[in-house]
Design a protein around this motif. Structure first.
Motif, PDB file in Angstrom:
ATOM      1  N   THR A  84       0.593  -1.188   0.038  1.00  0.00           N
ATOM      2  CA  THR A  84      -0.038   0.256   0.068  1.00  0.00           C
ATOM      3  C   THR A  84       0.908   1.329   0.033  1.00  0.00           C
ATOM      4  OG1 THR A  84      -0.088  -0.028   2.330  1.00  0.00           O
ATOM      5  CG2 THR A  84      -1.550  -1.083   1.270  1.00  0.00           C
ATOM      6  N   LYS A 130      -7.686  -0.212  -1.159  1.00  0.00           N
ATOM      7  CA  LYS A 130      -6.631  -0.551  -2.156  1.00  0.00           C
ATOM      8  C   LYS A 130      -7.044   0.175  -3.484  1.00  0.00           C
ATOM      9  CE  LYS A 130      -3.716  -4.193  -0.435  1.00  0.00           C
ATOM     10  NZ  LYS A 130      -3.131  -5.649  -0.826  1.00  0.00           N
ATOM     11  N   ASN A 156       1.226   1.286  -4.966  1.00  0.00           N
ATOM     12  CA  ASN A 156       1.747   1.021  -3.852  1.00  0.00           C
ATOM     13  C   ASN A 156       2.954   1.898  -3.895  1.00  0.00           C
ATOM     14  OD1 ASN A 156       3.822  -0.023  -5.480  1.00  0.00           O
ATOM     15  ND2 ASN A 156       3.456  -2.206  -5.328  1.00  0.00           N
ATOM     16  N   THR A 166      -1.155  -2.643  -6.143  1.00  0.00           N
ATOM     17  CA  THR A 166      -1.480  -2.981  -4.722  1.00  0.00           C
ATOM     18  C   THR A 166      -2.111  -4.290  -4.509  1.00  0.00           C
ATOM     19  OG1 THR A 166      -3.820  -2.149  -5.037  1.00  0.00           O
ATOM     20  CG2 THR A 166      -2.269  -0.418  -4.211  1.00  0.00           C
TER      21      THR A 166
END
Length: 547
Positions: A32, A195, A201, A353
Motif C-alpha cells: 500500500t 486498495k 503501492n 496494490t
C-alpha cells in the motif's frame, strides 16, 4: 526523527466508534506504500451491517511491541467510549498476544475466512485423492456454517469419525481452529475497498492520508444514508402489527433477522428448547419462541427487547477534535524506501496494490511442494480474450467484467459488481449459502422441494477453484438468491430487459401487480436485439399474459 510506526484516526471515525463500540475487526494488508510497511486496518460494524474504518497504522514490524503500541494508542482515544466486547482477527499470534495485554476483557474471535484458507493450505496435501479431499472440505464447510450448537456437534462427530484415517488433518483443524470460536470476515472487503482508493503501492504518507481521508468521507455519507433508509422506509413485509414498535426505530438489518425468526414461530411455538435461542445469544435480538409468545399474547415485539446496538441510527458527535499536522511543518522524517527484494534486473516499477499470493492460493494453483516444477500462477496481468459482442448489443454495454473462466466465473462477476475484488468469489458463495439457509422456508416454497434446496447447498458449499460443472452458478435459481441477498438491481433507462421469470408471477407481492406491463416494450426490444425466440425454462412472454 525517522518515522517507524504511524497511527491515525479521523474524528468522524471516532464518532462512529462511539456509537458502535461492540465489535472491532483487525488485520494487516500489504503493498500500500512506497516504504513497504504493513498497514494495519481497524474496522467496526454499524447497526445497518456496514463496515467502517476506525483507524490505520503503518508498522515497522509485525511484532508484539508494535501491536501493543497501536492498541494502546487506540485505547487512549476511547475516552468515554466503551471497550469493545469482541475483537476479530486472523491467527496472527503477535496480534493475539497484544490484544490480551491491552484489551484483556474483550472476547477474541478468529476470522472464519482466514481459517478456511489455512485449512486449505495445510490439509489438502495430506489427502490421497481429490474425492477424499472434496468430501473432507465439504464436511468442514458444513461444520463451520452450523447454526446451532447441536448441529455443530453432529457435524463435528461425523468429521472425526469419517476421517479417523487422516489423523494429521483432524488434529490440525481440532487443535488450531475448533477450540477457538470463529466468525466471518469483513477485513478482506475493507482491504479491497482501501486498495482501490489508494491505486498504487508507491505513494507516500501524505498522499495516503489524503486518499484515505476521501474514503472516510464517502463512507460516512453511505452510512448516514443507510441510517436514513432504516428511519424512513417501511417495507411491506414489516407491516404486521407485531413489528409496530420496531419500524423506524431499529435498523432494517435487525428487522430482517427478526422477520426470519418470526417465520418459524408457528412451527416452534413458545418452546425455548426447540427454538435454541441462537439469535438471542449471538445478535441480542428476539428469537423465535419469544416472538411466538408476543404473538400469542397479541402484543407487539417490545423495543426494549432489542439490543441497543441495533437501535442506534445516528452518531454521537465528539466535541474535542485532534489537530491534523501539516506535513510541510513536521519535524518527522519519512522512513527510507525499502529496496525491491527481486534485485536490480527489474527496471519497471510495480505500482500494483494487489497482494502477493499466499499459501492457500499457491495450493489452489497447484504450485505447492507437491507440484511439478515450472507451474505458473495466474496473475492479474494474464492475457484475456474478449469475445466481440454483436453490433446490436454494443450500444447498451457500459462495462465488461472479463473474469477468469475457472468454473467460478459467475461468482467472480457478482463479486466485481458488488465492489469486492474478483478474487473474493468465495465470499459470494458464502453470502448466497447464508441467504439460502436464513430464509430456507421461503426458498423451499419458491423452488418447490427440499431436494432443490439440497442441490443448491451442494453447489454453493464448494470453496475451491476449478469446480466441476455440477458446482457452477445456475440461472434462474441463483438469480433469486443474488437479488434477495444483495438487494440491488442495475437497470438503466431505455435499456432492453430479458423476459420475466415465471416464478415472479407466482410469488410476487400484490403491490407489484402490473409491473410486468411497464417493461413489456423493453422485453420486446431485448428480443429484437438478441433473438426473437429468446427464453428460459422459467420465462414467459409479458405481452401474452392474458391469452
Amino acid at each position: 526523527m525517522i518515522v517507524t510506526d504511524l497511527f491515525w484516526a479521523q474524528p468522524v471515525s471516532l464518532d462512529l466508534l462511539r456509537s458502535f463500540p461492540k465489535v472491532l475487526i483487525i488485520d494487516c494488508t500489504y503493498k500500500t506504500n512506497r516504504y513497504r510497511l504493513p498497514l494495519l486496518e481497524i474496522v467496526g460494524v454499524t447497526s445497518t451491517d456496514m463496515s467502517f474504518f476506525v483507524a490505520f497504522a503503518y508498522l515497522q514490524f509485525e511484532r508484539i511491541d508494535n501491536y501493543v503500541w497501536v492498541l494502546t494508542t487506540l485505547r487512549s482515544l476511547l475516552d468515554g467510549i466503551s471497550i469493545p466486547e469482541v475483537i476479530v482477527t486472523d491467527r496472527e499470534l503477535a496480534l493475539m498476544n497484544a490484544i490480551d495485554r491491552v484489551f484483556s476483557t474483550s472476547r477474541h474471535l478468529l476470522c472464519r475466512w482466514h481459517i478456511s484458507r489455512n485449512v486449505l493450505a495445510k490439509c489438502k496435501k495430506m489427502f490421497k485423492s481429490k474425492e477424499e479431499w472434496d468430501k473432507f472440505i465439504s464436511l468442514w464447510n458444513f461444520l463451520v456454517l452450523s447454526s446451532t450448537e447441536l448441529e455443530y456437534n453432529e457435524h463435528l462427530a461425523r468429521l472425526l469419525t469419517d476421517f479417523d484415517t487422516y489423523p494429521e488433518a483432524v488434529q490440525y483443524v481440532s487443535q488450531s481452529w475448533l477450540i477457538p470460536y470463529f466468525t466471518t470476515n469483513r477485513a478482506e472487503s475493507a482491504h479491497a475497498k482501501l486498495k482501490r482508493q489508494l491505486g498504487s503501492n508507491q505513494i507516500n504518507f501524505e498522499c495516503s492520508w489524503t486518499k484515505i481521508h476521501s474514503l472516510f468521507e464517502l463512507q460516512h455519507v453511505d452510512i448516514k444514508a443507510s441510517f436514513e433508509k432504516s428511519l424512513t422506509i417501511v417495507q411491506h413485509q414489516f407491516k404486521p402489527s407485531h413489528f409496530r414498535e420496531l419500524r423506524g426505530n431499529i435498523s432494517i438489518t435487525a428487522l430482517d433477522h427478526v422477520l426470519a425468526e418470526s417465520k418459524r414461530a408457528n412451527d416452534v411455538g413458545i418452546d425455548a428448547l426447540v427454538c435454541g435461542c441462537v439469535v438471542r445469544r449471538t445478535h441480542g435480538l428476539p428469537c423465535t419462541h419469544e416472538i411466538a409468545d408476543y404473538i400469542r399474547q397479541g402484543r407487539p415485539i417490545p423495543l426494549d427487547s432489542i439490543n441497543p446496538h441495533w437501535r442506534t441510527l445516528e452518531l454521537e458527535i465528539l466535541h474535542k477534535l485532534g489537530e491534523i499536522a501539516d506535513p510541510q511543518s513536521s519535524f518527522l522524517i519519512e522512513p527510507d524506501v525499502k529496496p525491491n527484494p527481486r534485485g536490480k534486473g527489474h527496471k519497471k516499477i510495480d505500482v500494483s496494490t494487489y497482494r502477493d499470493p499466499c499459501a492457500f492460493e499457491l495450493v489452489q494453483s497447484g504450485h505447492d511442494s507437491h507440484s511439478p516444477m515450472g507451474t505458473q500462477i495466474p496473475t492479474q496481468d494474464s492475457v484475456k480474450v474478449h469475445k466481440k459482442r454483436p453490433a446490436k448489443e454494443q450500444p447498451y454495454i457500459r462495462l465488461i467484467e472479463d473474469v477468469d473462466a475457472d468454473g467460478n466465473c459467475g461468482f467472480r462477476a457478482i463479486a466485481g459488481l458488488m465492489g469486492l475484488t474478483k478474487a473474493e468469489w468465495v465470499q459470494v458463495r458464502r453470502d448466497l449459502l447464508q441467504e439460502l439457509h436464513t430464509h430456507i422456508d421461503h426458498y423451499t416454497h419458491l423452488y418447490g422441494s427440499h431436494d432443490r434446496i439440497k442441490e443448491l447447498t451442494h453447489i454453493l458449499s464448494y470453496f475451491e477453484p476449478n469446480p466441476g460443472y455440477h458446482r457452477w452458478m445456475i440461472m434462474p435459481d441463483m438469480g433469486h438468491l443474488i437479488a434477495s441477498c444483495y438487494n440491488v438491481v442495475f437497470m438503466l433507462r431505455g435499456h432492453p430487459v430479458p423476459p420475466i421469470a415465471t416464478n415472479w408471477c407466482k410469488f410476487r407481492h400484490f403491490c407489484a401487480a402490473g409491473y410486468d406491463t411497464a417493461y413489456s416494450r423493453r422485453i420486446e426490444h431485448f428480443k429484437e436485439v438478441i433473438h426473437s425466440g429468446v427464453a428460459t425454462r422459467e420465462t414467459f412472454d409479458c405481452i401474452n399474459l392474458d391469452e
